[in-house]
Design an enzyme around this catalytic site. Structure first.
Site, mmCIF file in Angstrom:
data_model
loop_
_atom_site.group_PDB
_atom_site.id
_atom_site.type_symbol
_atom_site.label_atom_id
_atom_site.label_comp_id
_atom_site.label_asym_id
_atom_site.label_seq_id
_atom_site.Cartn_x
_atom_site.Cartn_y
_atom_site.Cartn_z
ATOM 1 N N GLU A 254 37.494 37.162 43.103
ATOM 2 C CA GLU A 254 38.858 37.088 42.566
ATOM 3 C C GLU A 254 39.270 38.519 42.275
ATOM 4 O OE1 GLU A 254 38.805 34.455 39.226
ATOM 5 O OE2 GLU A 254 37.785 32.927 40.380
ATOM 6 N N CYS A 288 45.525 39.241 35.750
ATOM 7 C CA CYS A 288 45.574 39.359 37.215
ATOM 8 C C CYS A 288 46.685 38.503 37.799
ATOM 9 C CB CYS A 288 44.245 38.969 37.823
ATOM 10 S SG CYS A 288 43.827 37.255 37.504
HETATM 11 N N1 LIG Z 1 41.871 37.719 40.626
HETATM 12 C C1 LIG Z 1 41.485 37.526 39.376
HETATM 13 O O1 LIG Z 1 41.213 36.398 38.965
HETATM 14 C C2 LIG Z 1 41.361 38.676 38.452
HETATM 15 C C3 LIG Z 1 41.369 39.981 38.898
HETATM 16 N N2 LIG Z 1 41.260 41.027 38.023
HETATM 17 C C4 LIG Z 1 41.346 42.391 38.520
HETATM 18 O O2 LIG Z 1 40.395 43.187 37.828
HETATM 19 C C5 LIG Z 1 40.860 44.510 37.689
HETATM 20 C C6 LIG Z 1 40.679 44.980 36.258
HETATM 21 O O3 LIG Z 1 39.370 44.813 35.859
HETATM 22 P P1 LIG Z 1 38.296 45.999 35.893
HETATM 23 O O4 LIG Z 1 37.226 45.629 34.952
HETATM 24 O O5 LIG Z 1 38.953 47.321 35.750
HETATM 25 O O6 LIG Z 1 37.779 45.907 37.401
HETATM 26 P P2 LIG Z 1 36.625 46.728 38.075
HETATM 27 O O7 LIG Z 1 36.556 46.270 39.474
HETATM 28 O O8 LIG Z 1 36.722 48.173 37.810
HETATM 29 O O9 LIG Z 1 35.298 46.272 37.292
HETATM 30 C C7 LIG Z 1 34.916 44.931 37.247
HETATM 31 C C8 LIG Z 1 33.421 44.865 37.061
HETATM 32 O O10 LIG Z 1 32.765 45.390 38.198
HETATM 33 C C9 LIG Z 1 31.794 46.343 37.816
HETATM 34 N N3 LIG Z 1 31.660 47.296 38.903
HETATM 35 C C10 LIG Z 1 32.442 48.379 39.163
HETATM 36 N N4 LIG Z 1 32.012 49.003 40.288
HETATM 37 C C11 LIG Z 1 30.952 48.285 40.747
HETATM 38 C C12 LIG Z 1 30.085 48.418 41.877
HETATM 39 N N5 LIG Z 1 30.226 49.411 42.766
HETATM 40 N N6 LIG Z 1 29.112 47.509 42.050
HETATM 41 C C13 LIG Z 1 28.957 46.490 41.166
HETATM 42 N N7 LIG Z 1 29.728 46.322 40.073
HETATM 43 C C14 LIG Z 1 30.734 47.196 39.869
HETATM 44 C C15 LIG Z 1 32.353 46.900 36.520
HETATM 45 O O11 LIG Z 1 31.341 47.530 35.772
HETATM 46 C C16 LIG Z 1 32.908 45.645 35.865
HETATM 47 O O12 LIG Z 1 31.893 44.905 35.235
HETATM 48 C C17 LIG Z 1 42.307 44.462 38.126
HETATM 49 O O13 LIG Z 1 42.414 44.985 39.425
HETATM 50 C C18 LIG Z 1 42.637 42.993 38.160
HETATM 51 O O14 LIG Z 1 43.623 42.605 39.031
HETATM 52 C C19 LIG Z 1 41.113 40.801 36.701
HETATM 53 C C20 LIG Z 1 41.107 39.514 36.208
HETATM 54 C C21 LIG Z 1 41.230 38.356 37.044
HETATM 55 O O1 LIG Z 2 42.511 30.699 34.248
HETATM 56 C C1 LIG Z 2 41.682 31.286 34.930
HETATM 57 O O2 LIG Z 2 40.697 30.718 35.372
HETATM 58 C C2 LIG Z 2 41.848 32.704 35.193
HETATM 59 C C3 LIG Z 2 42.687 33.400 34.472
HETATM 60 C C4 LIG Z 2 42.845 34.774 34.713
HETATM 61 C C5 LIG Z 2 43.163 35.614 33.764
HETATM 62 O O3 LIG Z 2 43.341 35.252 32.514
HETATM 63 C C6 LIG Z 2 43.305 37.012 34.014
HETATM 64 O O4 LIG Z 2 43.012 37.469 35.066
HETATM 65 O O5 LIG Z 2 43.714 37.703 33.129
#
Ligand SMILES: NC(=O)C1=CN([C@@H]2O[C@H](COP(=O)(O)OP(=O)(O)OC[C@H]3O[C@@H](n4cnc5c(N)ncnc54)[C@H](O)[C@@H]3O)[C@@H](O)[C@H]2O)C=CC1
Ligand SMILES: O=C(O)/C=C/C=C(\O)C(=O)O
Length: 486
Positions: A254, A288
């Site tokens: 995700e 997100c």
């Molecule tokens: N599609 C969805 O359901 C969601 C997506 N997001 C996305 O997450 C982002 C924000 O969250 P962040 O924590 O900044 O994301 P991030 O991708 O920087 O980090 C997420 C996790 O991945 C780990 N990580 C980073 N680089 C890694 C690597 N090379 N190998 C393994 N693990 C690694 C981090 O330590 C952290 O635990 C936004 O882009 C947002 O859109 C956030 C919530 C929900």
């Molecule tokens: O409802 C879910 O399962 C996921 C929700 C996602 C968020 O709350 C978020 O990315 O901030």
């Protein structure tokens, strides 16, 4: 100051290397926790513990016994509700009401709902003809995939972590969670819950640290991890996918979004303003599913922009427990730098700043926190950086449109495809437009209304696969077909 350890094989343990890192409060930048950083040794130990639980007591439980334990986990989360609320507020700085109404209850629900799904969803069976006329019967059984690596972000840490741990355990797997370095508190607390409820040791493990050259990379590269579920940035997903390709491990991703909100002139105006306000600004825009591009039909454009401006200017910044406040900071100074760089870029690229664009004046120690103003822009072309790139902050660009075809083309003009929210009282049009927008999740006259039995995930660069309900079973188990000649 809290001392946070790793949780491996049911024990809270430091890192063999002695390495620790600090967690700072988003509210005032104070150091609030010291965290043991897991290295390769801790990942090896967690994989060993998770594997032996799989082949031990946990693996021998019946579905009913597992389901009973997961209900126990959900009930214990509810019993310790206030501890979880406090832990998540400390990590994210977001208001108490967001924790109590949305994020923490969802943590408990993630265990209950998937316990029910596992108990109630059948597998397939097919009768077939054979040349001897006696026939054969095929039936499927689901078996756990094994040891699941769960890599989590910081924005809704408990909700998003349990959204994966709940179904993974319900299906009989064991897990190793790598929480975000910015939000380690609730994953640790969940370890206490697992022990209190009697979940066998090694079923749930937590390794703390960063991504590259740290716990995240060590976990996702580990050959003893059978599948990886990840929520976070698209770029990180690319790195994890490369790691998972060694050994052909399955992934569920995700990822990021640049979601469009679409408001037709016939929408219930106040409901649409409230809906877009929530989708752009809830959790300080760090959702997100949130809306960073808003398209409003021309006849109501000016009035809509004015109404959203008034709501954005009405937020009250403050601490999570401050009764006069309803708005929190961003997660960190680093993330604030990123968001503010987009605020500057918008101006450089010619935006009209309708409201915000800067940093609010905060009193006393809060002046050191990661605060930014909710920000609205108009007047930019679709090529502008803030219209194309995910910012993950409290901001949106609003643009008028004149026709259904035009707005569908605008909404789809992005590399992402996570979610959209459509506002109209013409339901035929709502269904038509919903079917044409290239996203995994569409809300009509609502936003972030979640039924955990439904498919959740993104199209294009917003993800791979679907979780939720039976879709989670598909990722967290393998189906084996058994053919019986009659
Ligand atoms: N599609 C969805 O359901 C969601 C997506 N997001 C996305 O997450 C982002 C924000 O969250 P962040 O924590 O900044 O994301 P991030 O991708 O920087 O980090 C997420 C996790 O991945 C780990 N990580 C980073 N680089 C890694 C690597 N090379 N190998 C393994 N693990 C690694 C981090 O330590 C952290 O635990 C936004 O882009 C947002 O859109 C956030 C919530 C929900
Ligand atoms: O409802 C879910 O399962 C996921 C929700 C996602 C968020 O709350 C978020 O990315 O901030």
């Amino acid at each position: 100051m809290r001392q946070i350890q790793n949780f491996i094989g049911g024990e809270f343990v430091a890192a063999a290397s002695g390495k620790r890192f600090d967690k700072r409060s988003p509210l005032d930048n104070r150091v609030i926790a010291s965290i043991a950083e897991a290295g390769q040794a801790e990942i090896d130990a967690a994989v060993k513990a998770a594997r032996s639980a799989l082949h031990g007591e946990w693996g021998g439980l019946t579905t009913d016994q597992r389901v009973e334990l997961l209900y126990g986990v959900a009930n214990e989360i509810t019993r310790r509700f206030e501890d979880f609320v406090e832990a998540e507020m400390a990590d994210t700085g977001q208001p108490r009401h967001v924790m109590t109404n949305v994020f923490i209850p969802r943590g408990a629900a993630n265990f209950k709902v998937f316990a029910d799904v596992v108990k109630n969803v059948p597998t397939e069976s097919f009768q077939m003809a054979t040349p001897d006329g006696r026939g054969a019967l095929n039936y499927g059984i689901r078996v756990p995939k094994g040891v699941i690596g769960v890599v989590c972000p910081w924005n809704a840490p408990f909700l998003l972590m349990t959204w994966k741990v709940g179904p993974a355990l319900a299906c009989g797997n064991t897990v190793i969670v790598k929480p975000s370095e910015e939000a380690p508190n609730t994953a640790t607390l969940l370890g206490e819950v697992m022990n209190a409820v009697g979940v066998p040791k090694g079923v749930y493990n937590v390794v703390n640290g960063f991504g590259p050259d740290s716990a995240g990379e060590f976990l996702t590269r580990h050959p003893g991890v059978d599948a990886i579920t990840f929520t976070g940035e698209t770029r990180t997903g690319t790195a994890i996918m490369k790691a998972a390709s060694e050994g052909m491990r399955d992934v569920s991703f995700e990822l990021g979004g640049k979601n469009a909100g679409i408001v037709f002139a016939d929408a219930d105006f106040d409901a649409a303003v409230e809906g877009i306000f929530r989708s752009a600004f809830l959790n300080s825009g760090q959702v997100c599913l949130g809306t960073e591009r808003v398209y409003v039909e021309r006849p109501i454009f000016e009035r809509f922009v004015q109404a959203l401006k008034e709501k954005a200017e009405g937020v009250k910044f403050g601490r999570p427990d401050d009764h006069d406040a309803n708005y929190g900071p961003l997660i960190s100074q680093e993330h604030r730098q990123k968001v503010l760089s987009y605020y500057r870029k918008a101006v450089e690229e010619g935006a009209t700043v309708v409201t915000g664009g800067g940093v609010p004046q905060m009193p006393g120690a809060l002046a050191e926190g990661a605060w930014v103003e909710p920000t609205i822009w108009t007047g930019l072309p679709e090529t502008a950086s803030v219209v194309r790139e995910e910012i993950f902050g409290p901001c949106c660009h609003i643009r008028p449109f004149d026709s259904e075809n035009e707005v569908v083309a605008l909404a789809n003009d992005t590399d992402y495809g996570l979610s959209t929210t459509i506002w109209t009282t013409n339901l035929a049009r709502a269904h038509r437009v919903a079917a044409r927008v290239e996203v995994g999740i569409t809300w009509i006259n609502s936003w972030f209304l979640r039924d955990l039995r439904t498919a959740f995930g993104g199209s294009k660069q917003s993800g791979i696969g679907r979780e939720g309900g039976v879709h989670s079973l598909e990722f967290y188990t393998e189906t084996r077909n058994i053919c019986v000649k009659l």
